[in-house]
Design a protein around this motif. Sequence first.
Motif, mmCIF file in Angstrom:
data_model
loop_
_atom_site.group_PDB
_atom_site.id
_atom_site.type_symbol
_atom_site.label_atom_id
_atom_site.label_comp_id
_atom_site.label_asym_id
_atom_site.label_seq_id
_atom_site.Cartn_x
_atom_site.Cartn_y
_atom_site.Cartn_z
ATOM 1 N N GLY B 105 50.331 -3.617 -72.844
ATOM 2 C CA GLY B 105 51.292 -2.774 -72.133
ATOM 3 C C GLY B 105 51.170 -1.295 -72.427
ATOM 4 N N ARG B 106 50.222 -0.929 -73.277
ATOM 5 C CA ARG B 106 50.085 0.486 -73.633
ATOM 6 C C ARG B 106 48.707 1.007 -73.234
ATOM 7 N N HIS B 107 48.584 2.318 -73.262
ATOM 8 C CA HIS B 107 47.291 2.942 -73.012
ATOM 9 C C HIS B 107 46.482 2.896 -74.311
ATOM 10 N N VAL B 108 45.199 2.516 -74.214
ATOM 11 C CA VAL B 108 44.391 2.334 -75.416
ATOM 12 C C VAL B 108 43.252 3.351 -75.445
ATOM 13 N N LEU B 109 43.225 4.155 -76.519
ATOM 14 C CA LEU B 109 42.103 5.066 -76.747
ATOM 15 C C LEU B 109 41.179 4.410 -77.757
ATOM 16 N N GLU B 125 36.045 -6.123 -75.112
ATOM 17 C CA GLU B 125 35.846 -7.290 -74.238
ATOM 18 C C GLU B 125 37.186 -7.946 -73.896
ATOM 19 N N ALA B 126 38.135 -7.897 -74.830
ATOM 20 C CA ALA B 126 39.463 -8.453 -74.550
ATOM 21 C C ALA B 126 40.154 -7.649 -73.450
ATOM 22 N N ILE B 127 39.991 -6.329 -73.495
ATOM 23 C CA ILE B 127 40.597 -5.480 -72.458
ATOM 24 C C ILE B 127 39.892 -5.699 -71.122
ATOM 25 N N VAL B 128 38.558 -5.775 -71.183
ATOM 26 C CA VAL B 128 37.783 -5.959 -69.946
ATOM 27 C C VAL B 128 38.127 -7.298 -69.289
ATOM 28 N N ALA B 129 38.428 -8.314 -70.113
ATOM 29 C CA ALA B 129 38.758 -9.634 -69.568
ATOM 30 C C ALA B 129 40.108 -9.635 -68.863
ATOM 31 N N LYS B 130 41.042 -8.807 -69.334
ATOM 32 C CA LYS B 130 42.395 -8.788 -68.753
ATOM 33 C C LYS B 130 42.912 -7.364 -68.664
ATOM 34 N N PRO B 131 42.298 -6.548 -67.822
ATOM 35 C CA PRO B 131 42.682 -5.126 -67.788
ATOM 36 C C PRO B 131 44.135 -4.914 -67.359
ATOM 37 N N ALA B 132 44.689 -5.863 -66.608
ATOM 38 C CA ALA B 132 46.063 -5.690 -66.117
ATOM 39 C C ALA B 132 47.080 -5.736 -67.254
ATOM 40 N N TYR B 134 47.011 -4.014 -69.813
ATOM 41 C CA TYR B 134 47.086 -2.721 -70.491
ATOM 42 C C TYR B 134 47.421 -1.635 -69.478
ATOM 43 N N LEU B 135 48.088 -0.598 -69.976
ATOM 44 C CA LEU B 135 48.433 0.517 -69.109
ATOM 45 C C LEU B 135 47.168 1.240 -68.653
ATOM 46 N N GLY B 136 46.196 1.287 -69.532
ATOM 47 C CA GLY B 136 44.917 1.920 -69.237
ATOM 48 C C GLY B 136 44.089 1.926 -70.500
ATOM 49 N N ALA B 137 42.809 2.300 -70.379
ATOM 50 C CA ALA B 137 41.965 2.327 -71.569
ATOM 51 C C ALA B 137 40.833 3.322 -71.373
ATOM 52 N N GLN B 138 40.520 4.030 -72.450
ATOM 53 C CA GLN B 138 39.411 4.976 -72.422
ATOM 54 C C GLN B 138 38.556 4.757 -73.662
ATOM 55 N N LEU B 139 37.248 4.820 -73.481
ATOM 56 C CA LEU B 139 36.328 4.722 -74.619
ATOM 57 C C LEU B 139 35.646 6.068 -74.825
ATOM 58 N N PHE B 140 35.743 6.592 -76.031
ATOM 59 C CA PHE B 140 35.010 7.796 -76.420
ATOM 60 C C PHE B 140 33.998 7.369 -77.467
ATOM 61 N N TYR B 141 32.732 7.440 -77.101
ATOM 62 C CA TYR B 141 31.702 6.914 -77.991
ATOM 63 C C TYR B 141 30.665 7.992 -78.260
ATOM 64 N N GLY B 142 30.472 8.280 -79.535
ATOM 65 C CA GLY B 142 29.513 9.304 -79.912
ATOM 66 C C GLY B 142 28.391 8.757 -80.775
ATOM 67 N N GLY B 143 27.203 9.356 -80.632
ATOM 68 C CA GLY B 143 26.061 8.984 -81.463
ATOM 69 C C GLY B 143 25.178 10.197 -81.661
ATOM 70 N N ARG B 144 24.133 10.018 -82.473
ATOM 71 C CA ARG B 144 23.258 11.168 -82.719
ATOM 72 C C ARG B 144 22.429 11.505 -81.487
ATOM 73 N N LEU B 162 37.694 0.326 -68.014
ATOM 74 C CA LEU B 162 38.025 1.487 -68.842
ATOM 75 C C LEU B 162 37.110 2.656 -68.553
ATOM 76 N N ASN B 163 37.642 3.824 -68.805
ATOM 77 C CA ASN B 163 36.912 5.065 -68.617
ATOM 78 C C ASN B 163 36.005 5.289 -69.829
#
Lengths: 373, 270
Positions: B105-109, B125-132, B134-144, B162-163
């Motif tokens: 029920g919340r937005h997930v960063l 994968e849990a969010i992707v399986a049931k996106p409804a 969650y309020l929304g989701a964003q992934l910020f992924y950094g690497g070298r 998710l974004n």
Amino acid sequence: MRTSILAAADLDELIQSLKAAGYQVIGPVRDDAAVVYDDINSATDLPRGWVDEQEKGHYRLLPAGDDRYFGYTVAANAWKRFLNPPRKRLWRVVRQDGKLQFIPESDSAPPLAFIGVRSCELHAIHIQDRVLIDGAHCDEGYRQRRRHLFTVAVNCTRAAATCFCTSMHTGPRVELQSDLVLTELLDEHGHRFLLETGTDAGHRITASLPLMPATDDDTALAESRINIAREQMLAGPRQFDSSGIHNLLFSNMESPAWDAVAERCLSCANCTLACPTCFCFAVEDTTDLTGDHAERWQRWDSCFNGAFSHVHGGSVRNSTRARYRQWMTHKLAGWVDQFGQSGCVGCGRCISWCPAGIDITEQLQAIAEGDAS
Amino acid sequence: MNPPAIFTVLDRREEIPHTVTLRIQPAQGGTVTPFAPGQFNMLYGFGSGEVPISFSGATAEQGYYSHTLRAVGKSTEALARLQPGDQLGVRGPFGRGWPMDQLAGRHVLIIAGGLGLAPLQPLIEAIVAKPADYLGAQLFYGGRRPEELLYLARMAAWRDALNVELTVDMASRDWSGHVGVVTGPLASAKFPASNTVAVVCGPEIMMRFAVRTLQQRGLDDASIYLSMERNMHCALGHCGRCQWGPNFVCKDGPVFRYSDIAPWFHVREL
């Protein structure tokens, strides 16, 4: 609780009674220049007539000038080595045609009887119980040894200079349950022990002993002797109020006192090995030359060693400052959060066996003096 | 400490250089003990030690576990060399994972650095399986570098739910994502701060800056979760090595709520 008198000349009968009941009897012996806990066969193995002199980085055995068996205070080593051995094999594994087969270790040691356990040491054993038995995971080997353990505790009638159980509320009188409790009495009425029997196992072991009834005078004398030890500590430099230590340490993680002690600390790990409650260990996996047989061993380790905090890239605690801080804050503060009580029982071993003479009670004082809050 | 259970390598995928994902199943067949996202297993390569490795597969996977690991020492090198059919020892699952019940029920960063994406993949994968849910989701992924980013192929499927914002320290000519640290895109992202939970996993220095940025963006400390790493030899709370302030990382963590560990998080060499 039954109270009676055992003549000093009959102490060996207690040891023989334990042996006849199948116990491996462990007690204090004089090993060159120190009292250590080891296997004993009879009362003649006990360090009769010796007292210990302990101070910062200092331990000497001196003639007592009397015939007391338990005139020394605590031995150099702690009982933990018998309940939680310094090295033990956990399992073996064989690889055949690419398939693994694990072979668990069986623990078939005889039951142990400890003679000469001091109040602080009983507390230390109970503290290790909290870590190794009472958590979500239980060390089964420890639990077995602990379940069958028979203790003959001894009330201290003298304190070493390094003793501070009165500060940590762990002595000198034995108050935790023990199968038997001895108080050694030596006066014009002779050399004898006030014997308190606290458990059914204690009753069984003492049933065949030539016991005599204890008089009120015997009981009063025992209390007055224990009071001597208590008064020695209360009047000593290591008496302090331990109630605020948890917050004091955790609110002074950047105290300059940590830098000062790091100038002296050798990071040698002696304090952690001598400590009766330190429990940390390493596991080591080895293979033989064929490459098809491997073993896992558990051995004592110390937060003073670099590899202890290694994660990829290096040790988290690189400096001696960080390692000493970890040891002392865990012992006196983190332990309270984790197990509901302090990890220090005031036995003083870490003070005596520090080659640099670092005194944990002085370090507490130094932190308190620099307290920013 | 009991001997581990014997598992067999089902398959091995090289994700990026020195980093593989092993799918492993019980040598005797049958089911595996269910795990929660953020928990870990102790993996044992024959004769070469045992290491804590997070679960990196979906919790919905049946009959096997997935673990992504990087060869950085003797133990992980032995594990990374395993081939399909080889056997290994497994103890687990251990630890406290991500607060999945707090996310609904919340937005997930989701903020990950380097290999830190692996322990977050079960959550993703849990969010992707049931996106409804969650309020929304964003992934910020950094690497070298772009070639050191994990799960890029799988990420296409995530983008429906998710974004995804990718960041690298050193970009190549064909890189179209951000350049710099992961907190850059986080600082300008749009999310409802009062109804957002952040989950963070990566190097400690990266997590420190991520927490600071999240605080600046209005998240309260009780809505930030992060996963810690320390040396472990038992995972049972006995060997003492993973102690961190008053906590044992193995049993009190590895996932902690920031408000519970804020005093310890900024102490160096703890």
